[in-house]
Design a protein around this motif. Structure first.
Motif, PDB file in Angstrom:
ATOM      1  N   GLY A 143      -7.536 -27.584 -43.249  1.00 34.44           N
ATOM      2  CA  GLY A 143      -7.584 -26.129 -43.392  1.00 34.44           C
ATOM      3  C   GLY A 143      -7.715 -25.445 -42.039  1.00 34.44           C
ATOM      4  O   GLY A 143      -7.116 -24.391 -41.812  1.00 34.44           O
ATOM      5  N   ALA A 144      -8.476 -26.047 -41.131  1.00 33.62           N
ATOM      6  CA  ALA A 144      -8.657 -25.474 -39.795  1.00 33.62           C
ATOM      7  C   ALA A 144      -7.347 -25.475 -39.008  1.00 33.62           C
ATOM      8  O   ALA A 144      -7.061 -24.529 -38.274  1.00 33.62           O
ATOM      9  N   ILE A 145      -6.549 -26.530 -39.149  1.00 32.43           N
ATOM     10  CA  ILE A 145      -5.257 -26.577 -38.450  1.00 32.43           C
ATOM     11  C   ILE A 145      -4.369 -25.438 -38.938  1.00 32.43           C
ATOM     12  O   ILE A 145      -3.769 -24.713 -38.137  1.00 32.43           O
ATOM     13  N   LEU A 146      -4.291 -25.254 -40.244  1.00 27.66           N
ATOM     14  CA  LEU A 146      -3.469 -24.180 -40.796  1.00 27.66           C
ATOM     15  C   LEU A 146      -3.974 -22.820 -40.332  1.00 27.66           C
ATOM     16  O   LEU A 146      -3.194 -21.959 -39.930  1.00 27.66           O
ATOM     17  N   ALA A 147      -5.279 -22.599 -40.366  1.00 24.16           N
ATOM     18  CA  ALA A 147      -5.852 -21.322 -39.925  1.00 24.16           C
ATOM     19  C   ALA A 147      -5.494 -21.061 -38.463  1.00 24.16           C
ATOM     20  O   ALA A 147      -5.138 -19.943 -38.084  1.00 24.16           O
ATOM     21  N   HIS A 148      -5.569 -22.102 -37.654  1.00 23.94           N
ATOM     22  CA  HIS A 148      -5.246 -21.967 -36.231  1.00 23.94           C
ATOM     23  C   HIS A 148      -3.761 -21.655 -36.048  1.00 23.94           C
ATOM     24  O   HIS A 148      -3.405 -20.815 -35.221  1.00 23.94           O
ATOM     25  N   MET A 149      -2.923 -22.307 -36.811  1.00 26.33           N
ATOM     26  CA  MET A 149      -1.480 -22.054 -36.715  1.00 26.33           C
ATOM     27  C   MET A 149      -1.163 -20.604 -37.081  1.00 26.33           C
ATOM     28  O   MET A 149      -0.292 -19.978 -36.474  1.00 26.33           O
ATOM     29  N   LYS A 150      -1.870 -20.067 -38.050  1.00 25.09           N
ATOM     30  CA  LYS A 150      -1.659 -18.671 -38.426  1.00 25.09           C
ATOM     31  C   LYS A 150      -1.997 -17.738 -37.270  1.00 25.09           C
ATOM     32  O   LYS A 150      -1.256 -16.795 -36.969  1.00 25.09           O
ATOM     33  N   ARG A 151      -3.121 -18.022 -36.579  1.00 27.30           N
ATOM     34  CA  ARG A 151      -3.511 -17.189 -35.431  1.00 27.30           C
ATOM     35  C   ARG A 151      -2.484 -17.308 -34.306  1.00 27.30           C
ATOM     36  O   ARG A 151      -2.102 -16.304 -33.699  1.00 27.30           O
ATOM     37  N   VAL A 152      -2.031 -18.519 -34.026  1.00 24.98           N
ATOM     38  CA  VAL A 152      -1.059 -18.723 -32.956  1.00 24.98           C
ATOM     39  C   VAL A 152       0.267 -18.037 -33.312  1.00 24.98           C
ATOM     40  O   VAL A 152       0.921 -17.440 -32.457  1.00 24.98           O
ATOM     41  N   ALA A 153       0.657 -18.102 -34.578  1.00 29.37           N
ATOM     42  CA  ALA A 153       1.910 -17.465 -35.015  1.00 29.37           C
ATOM     43  C   ALA A 153       1.865 -15.956 -34.785  1.00 29.37           C
ATOM     44  O   ALA A 153       2.875 -15.351 -34.415  1.00 29.37           O
ATOM     45  N   GLN A 154       0.704 -15.365 -34.987  1.00 33.20           N
ATOM     46  CA  GLN A 154       0.587 -13.917 -34.796  1.00 33.20           C
ATOM     47  C   GLN A 154       0.810 -13.518 -33.337  1.00 33.20           C
ATOM     48  O   GLN A 154       1.239 -12.411 -33.065  1.00 33.20           O
ATOM     49  N   GLY A 155       0.538 -14.428 -32.412  1.00 30.38           N
ATOM     50  CA  GLY A 155       0.743 -14.135 -30.994  1.00 30.38           C
ATOM     51  C   GLY A 155       2.042 -14.680 -30.434  1.00 30.38           C
ATOM     52  O   GLY A 155       2.294 -14.562 -29.225  1.00 30.38           O
ATOM     53  N   ALA A 156       2.874 -15.256 -31.289  1.00 29.97           N
ATOM     54  CA  ALA A 156       4.132 -15.866 -30.820  1.00 29.97           C
ATOM     55  C   ALA A 156       5.056 -14.830 -30.205  1.00 29.97           C
ATOM     56  O   ALA A 156       5.136 -13.697 -30.670  1.00 29.97           O
ATOM     57  N   GLN A 157       5.734 -15.263 -29.158  1.00 29.41           N
ATOM     58  CA  GLN A 157       6.702 -14.380 -28.483  1.00 29.41           C
ATOM     59  C   GLN A 157       8.069 -15.003 -28.477  1.00 29.41           C
ATOM     60  O   GLN A 157       8.264 -16.141 -28.524  1.00 29.41           O
ATOM     61  N   ASN A 165     -10.094 -26.439 -32.353  1.00 33.24           N
ATOM     62  CA  ASN A 165     -11.436 -26.925 -32.010  1.00 33.24           C
ATOM     63  C   ASN A 165     -12.195 -27.468 -33.213  1.00 33.24           C
ATOM     64  O   ASN A 165     -13.070 -28.308 -33.066  1.00 33.24           O
ATOM     65  N   GLU A 166     -11.870 -26.980 -34.407  1.00 35.05           N
ATOM     66  CA  GLU A 166     -12.603 -27.396 -35.601  1.00 35.05           C
ATOM     67  C   GLU A 166     -12.212 -28.793 -36.082  1.00 35.05           C
ATOM     68  O   GLU A 166     -12.865 -29.358 -36.944  1.00 35.05           O
ATOM     69  N   CYS A 167     -11.154 -29.334 -35.539  1.00 35.70           N
ATOM     70  CA  CYS A 167     -10.654 -30.652 -35.948  1.00 35.70           C
ATOM     71  C   CYS A 167     -11.223 -31.715 -35.010  1.00 35.70           C
ATOM     72  O   CYS A 167     -11.303 -31.504 -33.799  1.00 35.70           O
ATOM     73  N   MET A 168     -11.624 -32.865 -35.554  1.00 31.48           N
ATOM     74  CA  MET A 168     -12.185 -33.932 -34.728  1.00 31.48           C
ATOM     75  C   MET A 168     -11.159 -34.512 -33.771  1.00 31.48           C
ATOM     76  O   MET A 168     -11.494 -35.021 -32.719  1.00 31.48           O
ATOM     77  N   THR A 169      -9.894 -34.442 -34.133  1.00 34.16           N
ATOM     78  CA  THR A 169      -8.797 -34.921 -33.301  1.00 34.16           C
ATOM     79  C   THR A 169      -8.182 -33.735 -32.581  1.00 34.16           C
ATOM     80  O   THR A 169      -8.019 -32.663 -33.174  1.00 34.16           O
ATOM     81  N   ASP A 170      -7.841 -33.900 -31.300  1.00 32.23           N
ATOM     82  CA  ASP A 170      -7.173 -32.810 -30.590  1.00 32.23           C
ATOM     83  C   ASP A 170      -5.807 -32.561 -31.208  1.00 32.23           C
ATOM     84  O   ASP A 170      -4.973 -33.470 -31.311  1.00 32.23           O
ATOM     85  N   VAL A 171      -5.593 -31.329 -31.641  1.00 32.24           N
ATOM     86  CA  VAL A 171      -4.309 -30.895 -32.180  1.00 32.24           C
ATOM     87  C   VAL A 171      -3.868 -29.727 -31.315  1.00 32.24           C
ATOM     88  O   VAL A 171      -4.519 -28.684 -31.287  1.00 32.24           O
ATOM     89  N   PHE A 172      -2.777 -29.928 -30.573  1.00 35.32           N
ATOM     90  CA  PHE A 172      -2.237 -28.896 -29.704  1.00 35.32           C
ATOM     91  C   PHE A 172      -1.161 -28.141 -30.466  1.00 35.32           C
ATOM     92  O   PHE A 172      -0.298 -28.766 -31.098  1.00 35.32           O
ATOM     93  N   VAL A 173      -1.208 -26.811 -30.405  1.00 33.59           N
ATOM     94  CA  VAL A 173      -0.297 -25.977 -31.188  1.00 33.59           C
ATOM     95  C   VAL A 173       0.388 -24.963 -30.284  1.00 33.59           C
ATOM     96  O   VAL A 173      -0.262 -24.296 -29.464  1.00 33.59           O
ATOM     97  N   HIS A 174       1.691 -24.845 -30.461  1.00 31.77           N
ATOM     98  CA  HIS A 174       2.477 -23.828 -29.759  1.00 31.77           C
ATOM     99  C   HIS A 174       3.436 -23.223 -30.768  1.00 31.77           C
ATOM    100  O   HIS A 174       3.988 -23.931 -31.610  1.00 31.77           O
ATOM    101  N   ALA A 175       3.616 -21.911 -30.699  1.00 31.43           N
ATOM    102  CA  ALA A 175       4.537 -21.223 -31.607  1.00 31.43           C
ATOM    103  C   ALA A 175       5.414 -20.277 -30.802  1.00 31.43           C
ATOM    104  O   ALA A 175       4.958 -19.678 -29.823  1.00 31.43           O
ATOM    105  N   GLU A 176       6.659 -20.165 -31.228  1.00 31.22           N
ATOM    106  CA  GLU A 176       7.614 -19.257 -30.594  1.00 31.22           C
ATOM    107  C   GLU A 176       8.401 -18.546 -31.672  1.00 31.22           C
ATOM    108  O   GLU A 176       8.660 -19.118 -32.732  1.00 31.22           O
ATOM    109  N   LYS A 177       8.806 -17.319 -31.374  1.00 34.02           N
ATOM    110  CA  LYS A 177       9.709 -16.617 -32.271  1.00 34.02           C
ATOM    111  C   LYS A 177      11.120 -17.129 -32.026  1.00 34.02           C
ATOM    112  O   LYS A 177      11.496 -17.435 -30.898  1.00 34.02           O
TER     113      LYS A 177
END
Length: 142
Positions: free
Chosen positions: A128-142, A52-64
């Motif tokens: 920086g916001a994209i990286l921060a978001h990726m870190k949060r998504v990684a913590q919830g990866a399954q 949300n902090e990025c002006m461009t929509d960046v969709f992120v998905h993470a998996e283990k």
């Protein structure tokens, strides 16, 4: 300075080898390397995490994968090549890393790339916001 995952460190070294506007040109070249979402994820795109902090929509998905490794999938509109370039850096640099390696990457690691020489402060904040978001998504990866 904390140690970066090996793939991300390689990208940092690539950027350190070039100067000035060549950094921006290389970033824009990287935009073309961002792969499309795998077909299995396309139906889930609208429900993926969005930075949300990025002006461009960046969709992120993470998996283990392979037990304790994280694989990232990012989707960014082709009309936003700067953001796509940075998304490529993060996807290539962090995919396959362990969670603790990802979490240890400093949010301002882009300074090691020298991008502050060619990008505005607003764009750097988005990075920086994209990286921060990726870190949060990684913590919830399954």
């Amino acid at each position: 300075m904390s140690e970066l995952p090996a793939a991300l460190q390689t990208i940092v070294e690539d950027f350190r080898a070039i100067e000035g506007q060549e950094k921006l040109e290389y970033l824009l070249e990287l935009a073309d390397r961002l792969p499309p979402l795998p077909e299995r994820l396309v139906p889930q795109r609208q429900s993926m995490d969005v930075v949300n902090e990025c002006m461009t929509d960046v969709f992120v998905h993470a998996e283990k994968e392979n037990g304790d490794r994280i694989r990232f999938y990012l989707d960014v509109a082709e009309e936003s090549p700067t953001v796509r370039g940075y998304a490529t850096i993060l996807q290539e640099g962090l995919s396959g890393a362990k969670l603790d390696e990802i979490l240890s990457v400093p949010l301002e690691f882009y300074l090691q790339l020298g991008l502050q020489q060619v990008l505005s402060a607003q764009r750097l904040n988005g990075i920086g916001a994209i990286l921060a978001h990726m870190k949060r998504v990684a913590q919830g990866a399954q």
